[in-house]
Design an enzyme around this catalytic site. Sequence first.
Site, mmCIF file in Angstrom:
data_model
loop_
_atom_site.group_PDB
_atom_site.id
_atom_site.type_symbol
_atom_site.label_atom_id
_atom_site.label_comp_id
_atom_site.label_asym_id
_atom_site.label_seq_id
_atom_site.Cartn_x
_atom_site.Cartn_y
_atom_site.Cartn_z
ATOM 1 N N VAL A 108 -14.586 3.718 2.996
ATOM 2 C CA VAL A 108 -13.695 2.918 2.042
ATOM 3 C C VAL A 108 -13.471 3.897 0.771
ATOM 4 C CG1 VAL A 108 -15.245 0.894 2.326
ATOM 5 C CG2 VAL A 108 -16.133 2.782 0.993
ATOM 6 N N GLY A 111 -8.478 6.283 1.262
ATOM 7 C CA GLY A 111 -7.077 6.230 1.726
ATOM 8 C C GLY A 111 -6.704 5.789 2.955
ATOM 9 N N ASP A 158 0.429 -0.475 2.929
ATOM 10 C CA ASP A 158 -0.813 -0.451 3.892
ATOM 11 C C ASP A 158 -0.824 -1.658 4.530
ATOM 12 O OD1 ASP A 158 -1.552 1.619 2.180
ATOM 13 O OD2 ASP A 158 -3.659 0.997 1.971
HETATM 14 O O1 PMV Z 1 -4.808 4.962 -1.306
HETATM 15 P P1 PMV Z 1 -4.068 4.018 -0.392
HETATM 16 O O2 PMV Z 1 -4.214 4.527 1.311
HETATM 17 O O3 PMV Z 1 -4.319 2.743 -0.540
HETATM 18 O O4 PMV Z 1 -2.613 4.405 -0.526
HETATM 19 C C1 PMV Z 1 -2.001 4.207 -1.785
HETATM 20 C C2 PMV Z 1 -0.662 4.639 -1.427
HETATM 21 C C3 PMV Z 1 0.154 4.702 -2.771
HETATM 22 O O5 PMV Z 1 1.509 4.809 -2.533
HETATM 23 C C4 PMV Z 1 -0.314 5.533 -3.913
HETATM 24 C C5 PMV Z 1 0.109 3.185 -3.516
HETATM 25 C C6 PMV Z 1 0.952 2.086 -2.977
HETATM 26 O O6 PMV Z 1 0.614 0.818 -3.368
HETATM 27 O O7 PMV Z 1 1.625 2.339 -2.107
#
Ligand code: PMV
Length: 322
Positions: A108, A111, A158
């Site tokens: 968790v 990223g 995501d």
């Molecule tokens: O931390 P993660 O894997 O949820 O990635 C965030 C990606 C960002 O570009 C920083 C934020 C987004 O909403 O795309």
Amino acid sequence: MRVRTATGHAPGKIILFGEHAVVYGQPAIAAPLLAVQVRVEAAPAAPDAGLTIALPALNTTIAVPDLTESSESPLFDALAYPAQLALRALRVTAPPDLALTVRSTIPVASGLGSGAALAAAIIRAVCAALDSPIADDALNPLVYEVEKRHHGTPSGLDNTTIVYERPVYFVRGAPMERVAVARPVTLLVADSGISSSTRVTVGDVRALHEADPARIDPVLARIGALVHEARAALETGALVYLGALMDKNHALLDVLTVSSAELDRLCAAARDAGALGAKFSGGGRGGNVIALVDAAHADPVAAALREAGAVSVLQTTVEPSG
Ligand code: PMV
């Protein structure tokens, strides 16, 4: 209401290029990380038991309240809210007698998309248990709703990557485009062991942008241009060039203040050991770095990443696709 035994799963994801800039309308590329997964088992429960969600890893079970009830807790957002959305989508008004058990190998707050994968797997399991398996096109907006509760203003990258389980070229608000990967792309995914909040890093980039748009807009545009080139490199199999683009993307993220000494150190160690390129992936200041390797360098680069402090190193290959 009749319920049956069912399962739902979803993989993790890595952002290959374009995180943060994607929030401002620039493109990004992400791929599923099939080596880690959330798996949810649904089983009929005793009459009047209601809907419960067990997380054996945390020794916790929560009850999903009435569909109109909400709570501010992170566990509610992560577990109960997706289940409620699934029931609402099926127009079920009262929680069924159903016991869900959640198992995840996705770390968790690092990223890898654990929140989106958890939501996708829970919604799939609930819908399948009620004999109405959900299509990916219907699932994606529901997982996005859950992401909004976690992150505030997520780009949608995501959920899209995790729901469709394929490499995507993503522009906020536009239909997802596939990336036709020409040659296998082997990546090492190294966990810094540092958890970091995407909400915080996204907020910090927003503050930076608001304070000095004339300086930050060109950085975001350069990331966008680089993502465009990366797509061409993936689609032609130009892996050495792809690696160089990863290095550049990492440097531009550093300008946005979302890298850290630890992430810089891991990327440098990977490059020194023969990686074609390296960058952090996701929100930054913690979480994972990804390093592009050829077959001969996978083991030495993995060893160098561990030596430099990575708490785990996964290997994944983005396979060629049409
Ligand atoms: O931390 P993660 O894997 O949820 O990635 C965030 C990606 C960002 O570009 C920083 C934020 C987004 O909403 O795309």
